[in-house]
Structure formats: structure tokens, C-alpha cells
Design an enzyme around this catalytic site. Structure first.
Site: not given
Lengths: 504, 504
Positions: A363, A226, A388, A332
Site C-alpha cells: 500500500k 483481511f 521471475t 501484516d
């Protein structure tokens, strides 16, 4: 590690008493005040000493609030309507007076407890107010103290070997930004270096989404991985069909993630062979996939995919493969990072020969981004990796306060110790209830612990009725994701309530 | 509209005097105190009355800060190292004591002025502190007042016909979430409705990123469009090669965006024919593209792509085309939304026969998401449109305060009036300096004004030396993106400084 286990061993008698203590089986029940004051050294001395369950969850007040919210916001995934004003430390409250021990913690993203006083100070500082109301476009008009905020915060916990950061806002964002950096790096390498300019063909084809300007390259990920839910990250996510169905995806390769047998030490040979098989298949895909990978991305522990582990040897193997084939290694750490595995970054458990090329986070950091160390990962021109806001100084200031709190209370070490204690307790429980706790995993990984349950969804539901908020992962795993302020007395309570469920 | 123009007309003499006034041509120069106190009715009565330029920009202190930051953060796109503690209202300050009138406003994302006192109150409220430190996973554990925060904030300004919202964090995020909703909607429709379950083939193929589970559908966007920089949104972005080079992209169609001639009223027939041509090509792509579009996405004014306009008739034509071919119409109001065009949402200028299916927002909202009205856009199962945070209540609380400030000061109407006044002044300037201001556009669109300049980058650089921070868009456009608190006296000052540049 051995000393930690001994330390946990010394307190085992208290745990045994706790498990043996009879508890009421009537649900919903009022469970408060079953305990005396928590152990000395509690991080939240005025935290509830036990859960309070006053109503079924959701109770009547929560039901009314859910009904109102559902008119304007999709509530079908709603788990509990929370009252954060009444939540404190490890305890989450709802509108009906229920107060639950929370070992799910907003899908593993609350680091140091609800209404943590240190964070409260940071959140009410003039610096925070300015960051909120004068939000800069960081790439164009950074605030003058942005370097200081980074150096005293995000970068002060940078993984070894990685001294730069590109900030973002979510885990998906962090991974996709890392993927973009990988693609730009790989194409630059193929082109012959930073000084070689784009060809006219590359420039024109990029505008029509065609190769070579939009290259046929890929990111290699693993089965059950994931990495997020936006289009690039979802193309590397392989957790569940419900996450992916009906969304167009890139034709990117997935290698098999090792399917290990637990307990790991009893199946060492088989597991080693399985990991070797996966490494070989990974190499095969790297060398043969029609859109060659620019990078391999992997979670230290596959979290949403069901809490799947692999050994440090496997991850070292991946690091070697990526070096051999001159592609990047992205770790990750969105869910595993910031202390929960008993190291600040889970990949510290691996003792890699060279650091990952990029490490992504979100997280518990309450902000997001990717760390890197190699200057070649800065694209050769400005405005290539740009947007931005490029992150959020307000959330970066909060992460700095989280880091300060982690250091002040030594929470990574505490989580390592508490995790070992909890794992041992669960192992004992598994011996008594082998059908309820299967494939217990996460030994030596702090509180990042999970097991399989043939009646997982029922267990999670019943947990609420006995005062504990627990989450699942994958198809059948119960996953524990307590905060870093989860301590031994919380572990005792959790073990006791789990036994209560298993006995019922 | 006519009455607004008359109102602007009445103050023309003051503008004429302002333009005629001689100003110093030495740069860098100290320009402060050239003006008396601003007009009565100033939103920031204690704002600087004029810019102060003390050094070249960057000055020595800024240079030192940039050097430090560049060690850990990519600063090659840095425009100005800001000191937000010294910035106020429409004025941005730096470390060297320079204070510039800011008509770029963090790439169009500061709504109501730096250090706005109303936002300050919201940012220091206990509610904000709780939202910051107890950040919920909104899909699972929303805070009990989330419905209230939405209803009194984000939803209180929902576009007509759209009464629901899915919240996100950035403009890219908002667009990609809307695209996901569009794909799920279209596949559900093809499947025969919400009650029809996925086939085994769909389920298995989704996990390998293959059709039909990962469908060969597309989002149609337009040449020069900008919709973000993550993988899905970047596949619909067609602004500049530097935004897209080396990043894999989906094979999605781009239709021509009308290339209009200015002033619009002098080229009515040619422009109408051009728009008709673009609509026909759009329909051709919708009906023939190999991956059929599930939606058309369009900006009301193409912003990053160079400030390209089209008429309400064109957008009504798009709305009709999408209905005719049973696909969705997504309006990307990330840059145009929240008042800058003299309407709260720019698409209100179009008088559509039926509302867009989704409207995305970010930037001045300081949060992000997409509005929708049709319940069919809620996917048929939970967890299909989902992620950990699903937005940020802290930023939603801030948007509520922004909305309150906009309403209190009537800033949308004020921007419409000031915009007309500014446009008229620029038109006069263009008559005196026809080489400097070409294709002036944005009439009747509030302060969302731009023009082409053959020496654009030089003009932007010189603007700083005379005390104004201005941005560009596309290859040659000067774009004005002042805040909503930009008033007539700011317009006078801007016009005067522009003339100073043109004269030099």
C-alpha cells in the site's frame, strides 16, 4: 502521548468555531473558497483551500468515461472516475471539475499527496527510467545498485530487529511469500535442520500435491481478518463472504479476534477478559488443529474487517504464544504500515519483548514484501523462494523517495499530532450526534480512525456531495485513511463537513 | 511458413561460413571486435558488434557487489550482477566490463532490448510520471484515460475473440485471477445462473473455508507444467520438486502432458498416439476427479518444465474436451506470449475452432492479467474479483510502448524469420555435434527454441566465458529466449559461440 493531547487541546477553540459555522445544505453545491489560506506550515501551500463540488458525482463527463470503460473493464465497483492531472496534495479531482478532500486515498495507499513534487523528481529521474525499461529478474540478474536501493530505501525503515527483506509486488503477494517462508522454516525444523535433505517420499509426494511433500500445515488467522485475495492469503482472510464465496480454500484455523467495547477505557475489565478468552482459544487451536499452524498472522488493526482494535497486551500475548509453541509470528502491516498510526509501523505501539518474525508491507510503500531478521528464514537451498521479478526496482525507488519525504516533513510525528486533534474533534462530534458516530476508535493511533454508523453507506455517499471522499470498512464502519500530509486545517474541514451531513 | 523457410534458406551460406570460422579457445578471452558492423537493417545500429569478455564472471567488482547484497537479500540464485546502464539492445553488461549477448533476457521477459529508445521516451513521459506517483485503486478510482490506455495498449493485441481484460501484476497473479474467475463462473452455472443468490449455507461455510461456500472444485493442469508459485498457481505447477516442497497444496488433478519424440516429423504416428493417450487421460480425470475441474490450464509450450511441445491437434483436442464437459479452457501465455514464437500469441499456431476462454499474460508484457470475451466471466456482483491496485497503469503504459515498438519494427514477423534461420543453423550444428544438441525443438516457433544437453549446466557456464548469456529449463534443456530484436547477425554469433563450446 500526553503532550500530544495537550497540543491538540490548545487548538480546540478553532475547531469549535469551525464546527459551529453554518454551511449551505443544498447539494450539489459549489463549496470552494469558503476558507482563507490554510494555516502556515501547510505541506502543500498551493493546495486547494476547500473542496469544489460542481455536479453530482459522477457528473456527465465522468458518466461518459465510465460508460466507455465498462465495455472493456469491470466498473461495478467504481467509486469515482478520477482526473489525476488535476488532483493535488490531499485533493482528488474528477472530469467534471469536482475537487474533493480525499481521506480514503486509494484505499489507504497514497502516502504523501497527489502529484507530490518530491515523488515527481524521483519518477522523472534517469534511474527510474532505467528501472522501468530494464526490469531485472532480481533473483538472477539484480542491478548492481540493488543493495544500495534497498539500504537507502526499504531497509532504512525496517522494523527493529528485522534487517533483511524479500521483495514482492502486492499485499497478497507479500503475505503469501511470508507464509511460504513460514512453511519451509517449519518443515525444516521438523526435519531436523537445514542440513537434512528431503526424503524421496517428500520429493515424489510434493509433485502430486500430497503430504508429506505438500505438508498438512496451516496459517492461523483471526475472524474478520483481511490478508489478501489470492488462494493462500484468501484462506486466511475472514472479512466478508463476498471476498470468499466460490473460491476453494485451505482447511486452516481462525481464532476469534477480540470484540472490544468502546470507549476502551470505560470497559477495561470486560475487554481484558475478552482478549484473554481469544488468547486461550488461539492456544487451543494452535495445539489441536488438524493441520498444525506454522505461523500466526495478524493485523495490528483489522482494517477491511471493520477497523477492529486490540490492546498491546493482546499482541504481546500472541507473541508469547507463538514462542511457546515454536511457530512464527507474522504481522501484516499492509494497511497499518508507513506512518498512518502515528508510528512508522503500527506494531511499534506494542513494545514487544522480541520482534515479530516477519512483517509484511505494501500500500503506502507502493511496493511490497516481508521483512525478517532470522537467517533461518532463508530457505536452505536457492530457488525455493523465487520468482521471475521478485519485486520491482522502479517501485522500490519510489518508496525510497516516499521515505525521504516522510523524513523531510516529519510526517509520522505530524500524523500522530493531527490524529489526536482529529480524534478529539470527532469525540466532540460524537457527543453532539451520538447516533451518527458510534464506537469511535483509533485514539492515539494517528489518523487511523473509524466509527460505526447505522447509515454508513448513505453517509459515504453524502460526503461526496459536500466535498469529501471517505471510505468504509466491514459492515458499518466509516474508516478514515487520510494521507500522511493530512493536517489540522484538513481535519477542521473534515469535521465541518461531517457535521453538515449529520445535521441534514 | 514455407516462404519463411525459403527466405532463411537463401542466407544459409553465410551461416555455413560463420560456423566454419575458427575462433580462439582460450577462456576467459576478449572477444570483441571480431565482427565488422552488423548487417544493414539492424534494429540497434549502435549495438556492440560482438561480446566482450574481460574477466571470469563474476569478476572482482561483481563479487564485491554480490557480497554486499547477500547481507540483505538472498543471492544464492544470482546468475550475474548486471550493470543496466551499460547494457544495450541484445547485450547485457556487468560491473567488470563484460558485455554478453543475452539470449535469456531476464527469464524471457525483456521484449525489445535494453535501454530501448522508444521505451525510454515512454518511461520519461509526464503520463508515466503521473501513473507512478498517483497510483490508483483501479477498481474504485480509475484514472479517466484508463479505457484509452487499455484500448491503445493491452487490448490492441488481445487474442482473437477476447475483448476484455482483468489486469494484474505478475504471471502467478494473472493465473490465479483467471482461476478465481473460473471457479465463480462454474459455481454460478451450478447454481442456475447469475440471478440465483447464494444460500445461507454457502455464505456461512465460505467464512470457515468449507464446502459448499469454499467449493471442492479444482483446476486441471499437466505434468511438467509451470503456472506460478503462489498457493493456487503452485498447486497447478508440476515442474520441479524444489518449486513445490514444503508448501501446502490443493488436491487438484494433473494430466499427462505428451512426451513427444524429436524430430517430430520422423515420429508422427507414435507422437499422435501419445497425444491421444494424454487426451483420454485428461478426459478421464475431468469426469472422475474427486474435486471436479472448473477449468483446464495449459501452456502452449511448457517452458520452465523443459520446453515440451505438443501439436495443434492436441490443443484442439483439449479445446473440444473442455467444451464437451462444460468447463473453461485457460491458455497460460505468460512465457510464450508477445511474439517470441513468431505469432503474437503462441496459441495462434493452433487455429482453434473457438477461442480459449481466458488467456493469461505477463513477462514480455511487463504487466499482467487475463483476457476474456464472455460476459458471463464477469462475476455476478461487484467486489468479487477485486483488489486494491488491480494492475498498474505505469506498467500498462510501458506495454503500450512495447506494442508500438513491436509494430513499428514488425518484430513478430522478424522473430519468425530469424527463428527459422536460427533453427536451421542449430540443426546443422546438431548434425556435427549430435551429443551436444539432442531433441532440438521449436521449429516454426520463432526463436522459442530448445534442445537437450547431457552436460547442460556446464554448457551454460561455458557460454558466459565465450560471451553469451543462456538459460536452461527442466532438468537438461538449454532454452533460447532471445528478445524480439534478436536478428540474423545475432543468430550467426550465437551459433559460432555454441560451436566454440562444443569443440572445446
Amino acid at each position: 502521548m500526553a503532550s500530544l493531547l495537550r497540543s491538540a487541546g490548545r487548538v480546540r477553540p478553532a475547531l469549535a468555531r469551525s464546527i459551529a459555522r453554518p454551511v449551505s445544505r443544498v447539494a450539489p453545491i459549489a463549496l470552494s473558497r469558503q476558507y482563507a489560506s490554510p494555516a502556515a506550515g501547510a505541506f502543500f501551500p498551493d493546495e486547494p483551500t476547500a473542496p469544489t463540488v460542481k455536479t453530482q458525482i459522477p457528473g456527465p463527463k465522468s458518466q461518459a468515461a465510465i460508460e466507455r470503460l465498462s465495455k472493456v473493464f469491470d466498473t461495478r465497483s467504481l467509486n469515482m472516475m478520477a482526473d489525476y492531472g488535476q488532483s493535488y496534495g490531499n485533493y482528488i479531482a474528477d472530469l467534471d471539475g469536482n475537487v474533493l478532500l480525499d481521506v480514503y486515498a486509494q484505499i489507504a495507499s497514497i502516502p504523501v499527496g497527489y502529484n507530490n513534487p518530491t515523488l515527481q523528481l524521483a519518477a522523472t529521474s534517469p534511474e527510474m527510467a532505467s528501472a522501468l525499461i530494464n526490469r531485472p529478474a532480481l533473483g538472477n540478474f539484480p542491478q548492481h545498485d540493488w543493495a544500495d536501493i534497498l539500504e537507502t530505501g526499504i531497509l532504512s525503515v525496517a522494523p527493529k530487529g528485522l534487517d533483511q527483506v524479500f521483495t514482492g509486488q502486492t499485499g497478497s503477494d507479500a503475505n503469501e511469500l511470508a507464509y511460504k517462508a513460514a512453511f519451509m522454516w517449519k518443515r525444516q525444523q521438523q526435519r531436523g535442520g537445514a542440513h537434512v535433505d528431503f526424503t524421496d517420499h517428500e520429493i515424489s509426494s510434493s509433485m502430486t500435491n500430497e503430504s508429506p511433500g505438500a505438508p498438512e500445515l496451516s496459517i492461523l488467522s483471526f475472524t474478520s481478518a483481511f490478508h489478501g485475495r489470492l488462494f493462500g492469503s484468501l484462506s486466511t482472510t475472514r472479512s466478508k463472504p463476498i471476498h470468499k464465496l466460490d473460491i476453494p480454500a485451505f482447511d486452516w484455523p481462525q481464532a476469534p479476534f477480540p470484540s472490544l467495547k468502546y470507549p476502551l477505557d470505560q470497559f477495561a475489565a470486560e475487554n481484558a477478559a475478552e482478549e484473554q478468552r481469544c488468547l486461550e482459544e488461539t492456544e487451543h487451536l494452535i495445539t489441536t488443529w488438524r493441520a498444525p499452524p506454522a505461523a500466526v498472522v495478524v493485523e495490528p488493526i483489522q482494517s477491511e474487517g471493520g477497523d477492529n482494535h486490540a490492546s498491546p497486551k493482546f499482541f504481546n500475548g500472541l507473541r508469547e504464544l507463538t514462542k511457546k509453541h515454536d511457530i512464527l509470528f507474522i504481522v501484516d502491516e499492509v494497511q497499518t504500515g508507513v506512518g498512518a498510526t502515528g508510528k512508522f509501523w503500527a506494531h511499534e505501539h506494542w513494545n514487544l519483548s522480541s520482534p515479530p518474525d516477519m512483517v509484511t508491507f505494501s500500500k503506502k510503500a507502493q511496493t511490497a514484501g516481508y521483512y525478517y531478521g532470522n537467517n533461518d528464514l532463508r530457505p536452505n537451498k536457492p530457488y525455493r523462494q523465487f520468482n521471475t521479478w521478485m519485486g520491482d526496482p522502479a517501485r522500490a525507488i519510489l518508496f525510497r523517495a516516499i521515505i525521504q519525504e516522510i523524513k523531510r516533513l516529519n510526517l509520522v510525528q505530524s500524523t500522530a499530532v493531527t490524529g489526536n486533534y482529529l480524534f478529539d474533534g470527532l469525540k466532540q462530534l460524537a457527543e453532539h450526534y451520538p447516533k451518527e458516530i458510534q464506537n469511535l476508535r483509533g485514539k492515539g493511533q494517528g489518523t487511523f480512525i473509524a466509527w460505526d454508523s447505522p447509515r454508513r453507506d448513505e453517509v459515504l455517499k453524502k460526503a461526496k456531495s459536500v466535498g469529501v471522499n471517505i471510505g468504509g470498512s466491514g459492515e458499518k464502519a466509516v474508516r478514515l485513511r487520510p494521507m500522511l500530509v493530512f493536517q489540522q486545517h484538513h481535519a477542521d474541514l473534515l469535521l465541518e463537513r461531517l457535521e453538515q451531513i449529520f445535521k441534514a
